[in-house]
Design a protein around this motif. Structure first.
Motif, short mmCIF file in Angstrom:
data_model
loop_
_atom_site.label_atom_id
_atom_site.label_comp_id
_atom_site.label_asym_id
_atom_site.label_seq_id
_atom_site.Cartn_x
_atom_site.Cartn_y
_atom_site.Cartn_z
N ASN A 233 -3.13 -3.65 -9.26
CA ASN A 233 -2.79 -3.80 -8.43
C ASN A 233 -1.48 -3.92 -8.01
O ASN A 233 -0.82 -5.46 -7.77
N ASP A 234 -0.53 -2.80 -8.40
CA ASP A 234 1.07 -3.37 -7.89
C ASP A 234 1.87 -2.04 -7.27
O ASP A 234 0.79 -1.14 -7.71
N LYS A 235 2.44 -2.56 -6.47
CA LYS A 235 3.30 -1.36 -5.62
C LYS A 235 3.90 -0.18 -6.20
O LYS A 235 3.93 1.34 -6.77
N ASP A 236 4.35 -0.68 -7.58
CA ASP A 236 5.21 0.88 -8.41
C ASP A 236 3.78 1.67 -9.07
O ASP A 236 4.15 2.96 -9.31
N PHE A 237 3.27 0.72 -9.97
CA PHE A 237 2.17 1.30 -10.54
C PHE A 237 1.08 2.84 -9.09
O PHE A 237 0.61 3.90 -9.57
N TYR A 238 1.02 2.36 -8.32
CA TYR A 238 0.71 2.60 -7.13
C TYR A 238 0.84 4.06 -6.57
O TYR A 238 0.37 4.83 -6.52
N LEU A 239 2.76 4.10 -6.35
CA LEU A 239 3.50 4.89 -6.22
C LEU A 239 3.23 5.87 -7.32
O LEU A 239 3.09 6.88 -7.07
N ARG A 240 3.63 5.70 -8.52
CA ARG A 240 3.63 6.77 -9.39
C ARG A 240 2.01 7.86 -9.58
O ARG A 240 1.85 8.33 -9.44
N TYR B 31 -8.71 4.35 -7.61
CA TYR B 31 -8.08 3.44 -7.63
C TYR B 31 -6.97 3.36 -6.23
O TYR B 31 -7.21 2.06 -5.45
N LEU B 32 -6.87 4.53 -5.83
CA LEU B 32 -6.15 4.77 -4.19
C LEU B 32 -6.59 4.40 -3.25
O LEU B 32 -6.73 3.95 -2.29
N ASN B 33 -8.28 4.71 -3.08
CA ASN B 33 -9.05 4.25 -2.36
C ASN B 33 -9.03 2.62 -2.61
O ASN B 33 -9.22 2.45 -1.47
N LYS B 34 -8.57 2.20 -3.01
CA LYS B 34 -9.17 0.75 -3.09
C LYS B 34 -8.30 0.20 -2.60
O LYS B 34 -7.90 -1.45 -2.29
N THR B 35 -6.81 -0.09 -3.34
CA THR B 35 -6.16 -0.27 -3.09
C THR B 35 -4.34 0.42 -2.50
O THR B 35 -3.40 -0.56 -2.04
N GLY B 36 -4.70 1.46 -1.75
CA GLY B 36 -4.21 1.83 -0.61
C GLY B 36 -4.69 1.70 1.13
O GLY B 36 -5.46 0.95 0.43
N PHE B 37 -3.91 1.26 1.88
CA PHE B 37 -3.71 1.24 3.09
C PHE B 37 -4.73 0.85 3.93
O PHE B 37 -5.14 2.72 3.99
N ASN B 38 -5.92 -0.11 4.36
CA ASN B 38 -7.76 0.47 5.09
C ASN B 38 -8.33 1.07 4.20
O ASN B 38 -9.55 2.09 5.39
N GLY C 71 -1.53 -3.42 0.17
CA GLY C 71 -0.64 -4.88 -0.79
C GLY C 71 -1.44 -5.79 -0.62
O GLY C 71 -1.59 -6.82 -0.10
N TYR C 72 -3.18 -5.63 -0.89
CA TYR C 72 -4.04 -6.49 -0.90
C TYR C 72 -3.52 -7.65 -2.18
O TYR C 72 -3.18 -7.64 -2.98
N LYS C 73 -4.57 -8.16 -1.63
CA LYS C 73 -4.19 -9.27 -2.70
C LYS C 73 -5.31 -9.47 -4.10
O LYS C 73 -4.73 -9.89 -5.63
N ASN C 74 -6.02 -8.86 -4.63
CA ASN C 74 -7.60 -9.46 -5.23
C ASN C 74 -8.53 -8.29 -4.69
O ASN C 74 -9.90 -7.84 -5.14
N PRO C 75 -8.19 -6.22 -4.70
CA PRO C 75 -9.15 -5.53 -4.42
C PRO C 75 -9.88 -5.28 -5.69
O PRO C 75 -9.27 -5.88 -6.91
N MET C 76 -11.35 -5.32 -6.08
CA MET C 76 -12.10 -4.79 -6.65
C MET C 76 -11.63 -3.29 -6.93
O MET C 76 -12.33 -2.71 -6.59
N ILE C 77 -11.12 -2.81 -8.08
CA ILE C 77 -10.83 -1.64 -8.75
C ILE C 77 -12.29 -1.26 -9.63
O ILE C 77 -12.14 0.57 -8.87
N CYS C 78 -12.39 -1.96 -9.95
CA CYS C 78 -13.25 -1.42 -11.20
C CYS C 78 -14.86 -2.03 -10.92
O CYS C 78 -14.56 -2.91 -11.13
N ASP C 79 -15.56 -2.01 -9.48
CA ASP C 79 -16.89 -2.54 -10.14
C ASP C 79 -18.08 -1.28 -10.40
O ASP C 79 -18.42 -0.51 -10.43
N ALA C 80 -17.70 -2.05 -11.55
CA ALA C 80 -18.76 -1.43 -12.83
C ALA C 80 -19.92 -1.39 -12.79
O ALA C 80 -20.75 -0.03 -12.91
N ASP C 81 -20.97 -2.36 -12.10
CA ASP C 81 -22.26 -2.20 -11.42
C ASP C 81 -22.01 -0.98 -10.60
O ASP C 81 -22.97 -0.16 -10.35
N ASN C 82 -22.10 -1.02 -9.73
CA ASN C 82 -21.85 -0.46 -8.40
C ASN C 82 -21.69 1.40 -9.38
O ASN C 82 -22.28 2.33 -8.38
N LEU C 83 -21.29 1.48 -10.02
CA LEU C 83 -20.46 3.16 -9.92
C LEU C 83 -21.66 3.34 -11.18
O LEU C 83 -22.06 4.43 -10.71
#
Length: 215
Positions: free
Chosen positions: A32-39, A59-66, A83-95
């Motif tokens: 969850n890092d802006k530079d990583f997101y943009l790359r 990943y983009l769905n979880k960390t992109g705006f809205n 710019g979210y503080k702690n998005p759940m990027i990998c919800d393994a149980d749900n996946l």
């Protein structure tokens, strides 16, 4: 049978169905890092395999705006970093749960125009098209690079009517706006319902939005 015109979404579904552990592993390496997101956003992802596409998409769905998915005319994803503080990027149980329910499901990359040839009397079909904008200034036609026009909405209405004549059970959802009410005024039942929506640049305008259920 599931079908969508967004090929990246279709490939994501297939990867979750067929190789969910690889998707989980790929997501666990995302930050969850802006530079990583943009790359990540800038990647030519269509040339990659389905697992990479799925990790990219989620990943983009979880960390992109809205959680918005939007592309330009070149098919390039262009949503800014959330710019979210702690998005759940990998919800393994749900996946893993999604993978389980997708077993045995046929997942197609095609549009509604091919539905009629696949149906028989007694089948049930649900259509969830890109919604008509709620106002003259609102516009959301970039779910795919080609958009979804009023002409497409009219063709969809005609397809739904043909299916009903074929004794196929049909349900559609769309915006509860005059153009949709008029489009489905003959031969269909309609009901207005309210659904929560979080996608709006103005936070005060988020919340319950009127939608039309049509059958």
């Amino acid at each position: 049978v599931l079908s969508d015109l967004n090929e990246r979404l279709v490939r994501t579904y297939r990867a979750v169905r067929d190789d969910v552990e690889a998707v989980i592993e790929a997501l666990s390496e995302c930050r969850n890092d802006k530079d990583f997101y943009l790359r990540t956003r800038a990647r030519d992802i269509d040339a990659a395999g389905d697992v990479a596409v799925a990790a990219w998409f989620i990943y983009l769905n979880k960390t992109g705006f809205n959680g918005l998915y939007r592309v330009n005319k070149k098919g390039q994803f262009n949503v800014p970093f959330g710019g979210y503080k702690n998005p759940m990027i990998c919800d393994a149980d749900n996946l893993r749960a999604c993978s389980e329910v997708l077993q045995g499901v046929k997942i197609l990359h095609t549009d509604f125009r091919h539905v009629e040839e696949m149906t028989e009397p007694g089948d049930f079909v649900y259509f969830d098209p890109p919604y008509v904008p709620l106002s003259n200034t609102a516009s959301f036609t970039s779910y795919t690079r080609d958009g979804f026009t009023l002409e497409d909405q009219t063709e969809l209405r005609d397809m739904a009517r043909n299916l009903k004549h074929k004794r196929v059970h049909v349900l559609l959802s769309n915006s509860s706006v005059p153009v949709i009410h008029e489009l489905y005024s003959e031969g269909f039942e309609q009901r207005e319902v309210y659904a929560s929506r979080a996608i709006n640049s103005d936070a005060t305008k988020r919340g319950k939005v009127a939608e039309a259920l049509i059958w």
